[in-house]
Design a protein around this motif. Structure first.
Motif, PDB file in Angstrom:
ATOM      1  N   GLY A   1     -77.363 -93.833 103.073  1.00  0.00           N
ATOM      2  CA  GLY A   1     -76.747 -93.129 102.432  1.00  0.00           C
ATOM      3  C   GLY A   1     -76.180 -93.841 101.134  1.00  0.00           C
ATOM      4  N   ILE A   2     -75.943 -92.829  99.945  1.00  0.00           N
ATOM      5  CA  ILE A   2     -75.580 -93.327  98.725  1.00  0.00           C
ATOM      6  C   ILE A   2     -74.647 -92.051  98.139  1.00  0.00           C
ATOM      7  N   ALA A   3     -73.655 -92.376  97.480  1.00  0.00           N
ATOM      8  CA  ALA A   3     -72.874 -91.477  96.627  1.00  0.00           C
ATOM      9  C   ALA A   3     -72.755 -91.919  95.168  1.00  0.00           C
ATOM     10  N   VAL A   4     -73.146 -90.859  94.272  1.00  0.00           N
ATOM     11  CA  VAL A   4     -73.342 -91.256  92.961  1.00  0.00           C
ATOM     12  C   VAL A   4     -72.475 -90.286  92.091  1.00  0.00           C
ATOM     13  N   VAL A   5     -71.520 -90.608  91.141  1.00  0.00           N
ATOM     14  CA  VAL A   5     -71.034 -89.601  90.289  1.00  0.00           C
ATOM     15  C   VAL A   5     -71.158 -90.407  88.774  1.00  0.00           C
ATOM     16  N   VAL A   6     -71.344 -89.404  87.776  1.00  0.00           N
ATOM     17  CA  VAL A   6     -71.639 -89.805  86.430  1.00  0.00           C
ATOM     18  C   VAL A   6     -70.375 -89.043  85.713  1.00  0.00           C
ATOM     19  N   THR A   7     -69.637 -89.830  84.945  1.00  0.00           N
ATOM     20  CA  THR A   7     -68.733 -89.294  83.951  1.00  0.00           C
ATOM     21  C   THR A   7     -69.017 -89.558  82.576  1.00  0.00           C
ATOM     22  N   ASP A   8     -68.353 -88.800  81.830  1.00  0.00           N
ATOM     23  CA  ASP A   8     -68.206 -88.951  80.248  1.00  0.00           C
ATOM     24  C   ASP A   8     -66.804 -88.638  79.955  1.00  0.00           C
ATOM     25  N   ARG A   9     -66.552 -88.803  78.565  1.00  0.00           N
ATOM     26  CA  ARG A   9     -65.200 -88.794  78.298  1.00  0.00           C
ATOM     27  C   ARG A   9     -64.292 -87.494  78.581  1.00  0.00           C
ATOM     28  N   ASP A  10     -65.170 -86.530  79.029  1.00  0.00           N
ATOM     29  CA  ASP A  10     -64.550 -85.116  79.078  1.00  0.00           C
ATOM     30  C   ASP A  10     -64.432 -84.961  80.637  1.00  0.00           C
ATOM     31  N   GLY A  11     -64.876 -85.774  81.434  1.00  0.00           N
ATOM     32  CA  GLY A  11     -64.696 -85.671  82.880  1.00  0.00           C
ATOM     33  C   GLY A  11     -65.996 -85.910  83.759  1.00  0.00           C
ATOM     34  N   ILE A  12     -66.165 -85.397  84.923  1.00  0.00           N
ATOM     35  CA  ILE A  12     -67.065 -85.808  85.632  1.00  0.00           C
ATOM     36  C   ILE A  12     -68.430 -84.767  85.298  1.00  0.00           C
ATOM     37  N   SER A  13     -69.437 -85.404  85.135  1.00  0.00           N
ATOM     38  CA  SER A  13     -70.525 -84.639  84.506  1.00  0.00           C
ATOM     39  C   SER A  13     -71.668 -84.303  85.603  1.00  0.00           C
TER      40      SER A  13
ATOM     41  N   THR B   1     -71.636-101.547  99.877  1.00  0.00           N
ATOM     42  CA  THR B   1     -71.635-101.928  98.404  1.00  0.00           C
ATOM     43  C   THR B   1     -71.197-101.136  97.654  1.00  0.00           C
ATOM     44  N   ALA B   2     -70.833-101.398  96.374  1.00  0.00           N
ATOM     45  CA  ALA B   2     -70.481-100.520  95.493  1.00  0.00           C
ATOM     46  C   ALA B   2     -70.525-101.278  94.060  1.00  0.00           C
ATOM     47  N   ASP B   3     -70.584 -99.815  93.102  1.00  0.00           N
ATOM     48  CA  ASP B   3     -70.491-100.702  91.738  1.00  0.00           C
ATOM     49  C   ASP B   3     -69.898 -99.748  90.761  1.00  0.00           C
ATOM     50  N   VAL B   4     -69.217-100.037  89.874  1.00  0.00           N
ATOM     51  CA  VAL B   4     -68.734 -99.277  88.879  1.00  0.00           C
ATOM     52  C   VAL B   4     -69.240 -99.812  87.524  1.00  0.00           C
ATOM     53  N   LEU B   5     -69.499 -98.791  86.493  1.00  0.00           N
ATOM     54  CA  LEU B   5     -70.029 -99.509  85.208  1.00  0.00           C
ATOM     55  C   LEU B   5     -69.411 -98.558  84.199  1.00  0.00           C
ATOM     56  N   LEU B   6     -69.019 -98.910  82.857  1.00  0.00           N
ATOM     57  CA  LEU B   6     -68.557 -98.113  81.782  1.00  0.00           C
ATOM     58  C   LEU B   6     -69.724 -98.719  80.783  1.00  0.00           C
ATOM     59  N   THR B   7     -70.210 -97.699  79.894  1.00  0.00           N
ATOM     60  CA  THR B   7     -71.504 -98.145  79.146  1.00  0.00           C
ATOM     61  C   THR B   7     -70.752 -97.698  77.870  1.00  0.00           C
ATOM     62  N   ASP B   8     -71.444 -98.439  76.864  1.00  0.00           N
ATOM     63  CA  ASP B   8     -70.931 -98.273  75.310  1.00  0.00           C
ATOM     64  C   ASP B   8     -71.162 -96.855  74.817  1.00  0.00           C
ATOM     65  N   SER B   9     -72.110 -96.135  75.605  1.00  0.00           N
ATOM     66  CA  SER B   9     -72.079 -94.779  74.960  1.00  0.00           C
ATOM     67  C   SER B   9     -71.492 -93.827  75.451  1.00  0.00           C
ATOM     68  N   GLY B  10     -70.323 -94.260  76.281  1.00  0.00           N
ATOM     69  CA  GLY B  10     -69.211 -93.526  76.744  1.00  0.00           C
ATOM     70  C   GLY B  10     -69.485 -92.812  78.354  1.00  0.00           C
ATOM     71  N   HIS B  11     -70.469 -93.233  79.107  1.00  0.00           N
ATOM     72  CA  HIS B  11     -70.513 -92.856  80.338  1.00  0.00           C
ATOM     73  C   HIS B  11     -70.030 -93.925  81.134  1.00  0.00           C
ATOM     74  N   GLY B  12     -69.661 -93.208  82.482  1.00  0.00           N
ATOM     75  CA  GLY B  12     -69.141 -93.925  83.432  1.00  0.00           C
ATOM     76  C   GLY B  12     -69.788 -93.637  84.399  1.00  0.00           C
ATOM     77  N   ILE B  13     -70.442 -94.827  85.527  1.00  0.00           N
ATOM     78  CA  ILE B  13     -71.369 -94.906  86.681  1.00  0.00           C
ATOM     79  C   ILE B  13     -70.658 -95.180  88.039  1.00  0.00           C
ATOM     80  N   VAL B  14     -70.553 -94.395  88.927  1.00  0.00           N
ATOM     81  CA  VAL B  14     -69.988 -94.883  90.246  1.00  0.00           C
ATOM     82  C   VAL B  14     -71.146 -94.626  91.413  1.00  0.00           C
ATOM     83  N   VAL B  15     -71.332 -95.731  91.831  1.00  0.00           N
ATOM     84  CA  VAL B  15     -72.331 -96.005  93.233  1.00  0.00           C
ATOM     85  C   VAL B  15     -71.540 -96.490  94.313  1.00  0.00           C
ATOM     86  N   ILE B  16     -71.624 -95.679  95.461  1.00  0.00           N
ATOM     87  CA  ILE B  16     -71.370 -96.544  96.868  1.00  0.00           C
ATOM     88  C   ILE B  16     -72.333 -96.241  97.547  1.00  0.00           C
TER      89      ILE B  16
END
Length: 504
Positions: free
Chosen positions: A46-58, A321-336
């Motif tokens: 099982g994996i949960a994924v969320v992607v964000t941009d500066r306006d919120g969860i996309s 395991t989990a990871d969070v990532l903030l990209t230079d393009s303004g996206h945020g990535i959450v993986v658990i």
């Protein structure tokens, strides 16, 4: 929102994504395919994924099931391991902004009972803790192998036994102990339990309503958190996390959606999605700016890649395991993910990077099933070890006849190398920690979570070779009692048969 029917045909996977027409829908499909590919290749039920941009969860999605058979969603509560360090660092920085903590003041000023034998301990500052440059390492304080504390106060007392590998500030060395001490400083300065402080000053203001932190695993895990998994030979049996102290370093329990809200705080200069200020203006930039050539800032890892700087943090338990990532393009990535770190699998960081590539329009290559290949190779070694072990035991009589009457020291020299697999077995925690973990500590039990296949091979090799030694010695002794056919029974002890020497 649209359901990813194509993915359901491949595996029993539920996925619900926000859909924008055309390009966004195509991106959603590519993310879904990337997650399915990663889950299959790396052994994640099982994996949960969320992607964000500066306006919120996309985008938000859940894939697969937990160990209870329940569907994983973006609101499923799971541990995020060392991603917790970003929140501990934030708590310290709130106190810094309030003038109650100074980053360059010695830790001893805030923890007056914390004293280590090394005189350089007086030079360790709060900044050194948050940048992992205190001089304490997993080799100078084996935090996973030692008896586990139950509270941050007990963790502070245990840390008094540490020595320093380097001068404070001289070198980076990742260890959970630094963040146990940082969390303890928050307790002492704020005058309240660390968990209560996080709830009041971090979780609630950030809108992280389903987030908490715990002291020890697995005893303190909330009832709605299922056991994670380990991976062995392509199978993923469920397993409870080994007993460990985790608060301050890797004890946060949350959801992918709540963790995405934490990323939005980072993306909006410390302001939560509802407008609440969680961190003072400028604090996020300070926390995510490493000094000099370092790649670890104040609780955040920084990768100065060719595509632009990426900021994030990985989290590793033995069953999650989990990871969070903030990209230079303004996206945020959450993986658990609900499977632990393993040989041939470095956690969910690879998936986070692939999703970042997809959201930024870059090519994302498929992931090879390295974890499965590694286990299959080890399985082959294990079968070969069993076959050779049985063959040796079956030929004990031939070996005894060949070596009967030889000097005991010659026979000992022949048998001594068969202790090698046992030595290797008990050395594995140190070898894996140094060669794979960059000097991190791991116990023998925890190594069984990390790679059941490796432990099975080395364990069987040790038992087979010890059995060979025992059976051959017993065979020689029985032959001596019955009367050896070769060799003299008299003469100097150094030239007497093994059985006779042992009996004298």
């Amino acid at each position: 929102m649209r359901r990813l029917g194509a993915l359901l045909a491949i595996a029993a996977v539920a996925a619900v994504l926000h859909a924008e027409p055309a390009a966004a829908a195509q991106s959603d499909d590519r993310i879904a395919a990337a997650v399915e590919d990663f889950a299959t290749a790396s052994g994640y039920p099982g994996i949960a994924v969320v992607v964000t941009d500066r306006d919120g969860i996309s985008d938000r999605a859940g894939y697969g099931v937990d160990s209870r058979g329940e569907t994983i969603t973006a609101t499923t509560r799971m541990p995020v391991a060392s991603v917790s360090k970003t929140m501990t660092a934030a708590a310290v920085m709130q106190l810094v902004a309030a003038g109650r903590v100074d980053l360059d003041t010695p830790v001893y000023d805030y923890l007056p009972d914390f004293r280590i034998r090394d005189r350089r301990g007086a030079e360790i500052t709060v900044r050194h803790l948050l940048t992992q440059t205190s001089g304490i390492t997993d080799l100078t304080l084996r935090e996973k192998s030692l008896p586990q504390p139950e509270t941050l106060a007990a963790a502070e007392r245990r840390a008094r036994g540490a020595s320093l590998a380097t001068d404070p500030g001289a070198e980076y060395a990742y260890t959970n102990t630094n963040f146990h001490l940082a969390a303890r400083i928050v307790e002492r300065v704020s005058g309240e339990p660390f968990g209560d402080y996080l709830e009041r000053e971090i979780f609630r203001p950030a809108g992280m309503t389903r987030t908490t932190t715990i002291d020890v695993t697995p005893e303190d895990l909330p009832a709605d958190v299922a056991d994670g998994h380990v991976c062995a030979y392509g199978l993923t049996p469920s397993a409870a996390e080994p007993h460990r102290f985790v608060n301050g370093s890797d004890g946060v329990i949350t959801t992918a959606e709540d963790l995405a809200r934490w990323l939005l705080v980072q993306q909006n200069d410390g302001v939560a999605p509802d407008g609440t200020r969680v961190l003072p203006a400028g604090t996020v930039r300070q926390m995510q700016t490493p000094q000099g050539d370092a790649t670890y800032a104040l609780g955040w890892e920084v990768d100065r890649g060719s595509a632009g700087p990426e900021v994030g943090h990985g989290g590793i338990w033995f069953t999650y395991t989990a990871d969070v990532l903030l990209t230079d393009s303004g996206h945020g990535i959450v993986v658990i993910g609900n499977s632990g770190l393993g040989l041939g699998n470095e956690g969910t960081g690879g998936l986070g990077t692939r999703i970042a590539d997809i959201t930024d329009g870059r090519t994302a290559d498929p992931m090879p099933p390295i974890r499965l290949w590694t286990d299959l190779v080890l399985a082959g070694f294990t079968l070969l070890t069993i076959v050779l072990g049985v063959r040796r035991l079956a030929r004990t009589g031939t070996w005894v006849r060949k070596h009967a009457g030889k000097a005991w020291w010659r026979i000992a020299a022949r048998l001594m190398p068969r202790l090698g697999p046992t030595v290797l077995l008990f050395s594995l925690p140190y070898l894996i920690g140094l060669l794979v973990g960059g000097g991190r500590d791991v116990s023998l039990l925890q190594l069984a979570y990390y790679s059941p296949a490796l432990m099975a091979w080395t364990g069987i090799a040790a038992v087979a070779n010890l059995a060979t030694i025992v059976v051959r010695i017993l065979g020689l002794r029985r032959r001596d009692v019955r009367g050896p056919e070769a060799g003299a029974a008299d003469g100097p002890a150094a030239h007497r048969p093994l059985g006779a020497a042992a009996a004298s």
